[in-house]
Write an enzyme that holds these catalytic residues in place. Structure first.
Site, PDB file in Angstrom:
ATOM      1  N   ARG A  58     -32.592 -69.895 -19.630  1.00 54.25           N
ATOM      2  CA  ARG A  58     -32.702 -70.362 -20.729  1.00 54.25           C
ATOM      3  C   ARG A  58     -33.701 -69.627 -20.813  1.00 54.25           C
ATOM      4  NH1 ARG A  58     -31.458 -75.006 -18.853  1.00 54.25           N
ATOM      5  NH2 ARG A  58     -33.744 -75.309 -18.080  1.00 54.25           N
ATOM      6  N   GLU A  95     -40.436 -79.437  -6.875  1.00 51.10           N
ATOM      7  CA  GLU A  95     -40.359 -80.635  -6.522  1.00 51.10           C
ATOM      8  C   GLU A  95     -39.484 -81.375  -5.484  1.00 51.10           C
ATOM      9  OE1 GLU A  95     -40.165 -82.450 -10.861  1.00 51.10           O
ATOM     10  OE2 GLU A  95     -40.860 -83.898 -10.079  1.00 51.10           O
TER      11      GLU A  95
END
Ligand code: AMP
Length: 170
Positions: A58, A95
């Site tokens: 992106r 994460e």
């Protein structure tokens, strides 16, 4: 224009508990996308840098039109195995698990000043890894730019020493 009107929250994507900030409404609106790029052009037109390093994927959507408008070159940072020539590579922690990013060794020249561009700053791991790749190449990070910053995740703590610009914060 309030860009928040063009960012859609998608709960539990890509996994339970994550609220994904979806920029496709912004991309799908001619005025909102033009506003975004024009704003970045205004912000960076007097900043001293040579190259934009946008982050797959992106970051490419914003980095490429900004580079075109400002007359700067583009050196992409990509996921592993995508760049065809010799690369510098760096691993970083997500994460859950780890990720790798790559840059062509001949992409950024020694001493070049680099603007790194991504869509979103969360924990800061992706931007920190990209900054490392730029520095491995002999470049100097001039600035880190994102459209969206998730301030509550305190990603700036992982990016101490770097200047960061975000257009909107949550
Ligand atoms: P981080 O490395 O934690 O700062 O994560 C930033 C990268 O992951 C960016 O390339 C984002 O596109 C993506 N990302 C992380 N969290 C989100 C989110 N909540 N919504 C959309 N993209 C995200």
């Amino acid at each position: 224009m309030d860009l928040r009107d063009y960012i859609r929250d998608v709960p539990d994507f890509p996994e339970p508990g994550i609220v994904f900030k979806d920029i496709t409404p912004l991309l799908g609106d001619v005025r909102a996308f033009d506003y975004t790029i024009s704003h970045l052009v205004d912000h960076y037109k007097d900043v001293d840098f040579d190259v934009i390093v946008p982050i797959e994927s992106r970051g490419f959507l914003f980095g490429a039109p900004l580079a075109r408008e400002l007359g700067k070159s583009i050196v992409p940072v990509r996921k592993p195995g995508k760049l065809p020539a010799e690369t510098h590579s760096t691993d970083y922690t997500l994460e859950y698990g780890t990720n790798t990013m790559e840059i062509h060794v001949d992409g950024v020249d020694h001493g070049q000043k680099v603007l790194i561009m991504d869509d979103l700053l969360a924990t800061g791991g992706t931007l920190a890894a990209t900054a490392r790749l730029v520095e491995m190449s002999g470049g100097a990070v001039a600035d880190l730019a994102v459209i969206i910053e998730l301030s509550f995740l305190e990603g700036r703590k992982n990016l101490e020493g770097y200047s960061i610009y975000s257009m909107i914060q949550y």
